[in-house]
Design a protein around this motif. Structure first.
Motif, short mmCIF file in Angstrom:
data_model
loop_
_atom_site.label_atom_id
_atom_site.label_comp_id
_atom_site.label_asym_id
_atom_site.label_seq_id
_atom_site.Cartn_x
_atom_site.Cartn_y
_atom_site.Cartn_z
N PRO A 7 0.67 -1.18 0.17
CA PRO A 7 -0.09 0.05 0.11
C PRO A 7 0.91 1.12 0.07
O PRO A 7 1.95 1.57 0.58
N VAL A 9 1.41 4.84 1.29
CA VAL A 9 0.99 5.59 2.51
C VAL A 9 1.52 6.84 2.38
O VAL A 9 2.91 6.95 2.30
N ASP A 86 -2.65 5.32 -1.42
CA ASP A 86 -3.74 4.29 -0.88
C ASP A 86 -4.34 4.74 0.31
O ASP A 86 -5.57 4.37 0.68
N ALA A 87 -3.64 5.50 0.93
CA ALA A 87 -3.74 6.13 2.45
C ALA A 87 -3.03 7.09 2.61
O ALA A 87 -1.87 7.41 2.16
N LEU A 112 -10.92 6.93 1.01
CA LEU A 112 -9.44 6.71 1.18
C LEU A 112 -9.51 6.77 2.68
O LEU A 112 -9.82 7.61 3.41
N VAL A 145 -6.50 0.16 3.71
CA VAL A 145 -6.55 0.07 2.42
C VAL A 145 -7.86 -0.33 1.70
O VAL A 145 -8.49 0.07 0.92
N SER A 146 -7.99 -1.72 2.19
CA SER A 146 -9.05 -2.50 1.61
C SER A 146 -10.28 -2.43 2.54
O SER A 146 -11.32 -2.59 1.80
N ARG A 148 -11.37 0.96 3.80
CA ARG A 148 -11.79 2.44 3.27
C ARG A 148 -12.35 3.03 4.36
O ARG A 148 -13.84 3.32 3.78
#
Length: 169
Positions: A7, A9, A86-87, A112, A145-146, A148
């Motif tokens: 991910p 970040v 992604d975050a 996000l 991330v998965s 959200r």
């Protein structure tokens, strides 16, 4: 077989005690260290997330303004629009962190993960809590991330929803 992608970040730093420096005696100055300096003391995160960092502001929590809030919202929107992360993890002073978190919860899309974190002791103080809080925030951001699930605060080993968190001294 395709490789595993970590991910992404993005750490956005705004100052606060987490970036503060304690002077001789008991006084300290908030917002003295950069995002890169905060990340430099963490253990190797290369297996957790692909990290990047930016300095948005470097103020004490009492100096957080609506203009800085808008800068955060605009930068996060740009990150989403340009698929840069992604975050997002935001370092912040604790005195107004709950207000910022709630504002961001209302202003940002929930697609996000945005994690705020800070510290109660300056970065160079004995027993500084900032490095651990930042480490935990990055791990939560990467894991979120998965899911959200919008805006959260990660402090002292706990995850708090932006809607329900309150600082109590």
């Amino acid at each position: 077989m395709t490789g595993f992608s970590l991910p992404r970040v993005m750490v956005l730093a705004t100052g606060g005690t987490i970036a503060g420096v304690q002077h001789q005696g008991s006084s300290y100055s908030a917002g003295q260290l950069t995002a890169e300096a905060l990340l430099s003391v963490l253990p190797d995160m290369s297996g957790v997330a692909d990290l990047s960092a930016e300095q948005l502001a470097n103020v004490g929590s009492q100096s957080m303004t609506y203009a800085i809030w808008c800068d955060i919202v605009h930068r996060v929107a740009e990150i989403v629009r340009n698929d840069q992360a992604d975050a997002v993890v935001i370092t912040h002073g604790t005195d107004t962190m709950e207000e910022t978190a709630y504002f961001l919860q209302l202003a940002l899309p929930a697609n996000l993960p945005v994690i705020l974190t800070g510290a109660m002791r300056p970065a160079n103080a004995w027993g500084a809590d900032g490095p651990r809080n930042l480490f935990d925030a990055i791990r939560v951001a990467a894991a979120s991330v998965s899911v959200r699930n919008g805006v959260s605060i990660v402090m002292n080993g706990h995850i708090h929803d932006a809607r329900y968190v309150q600082k109590i001294m």
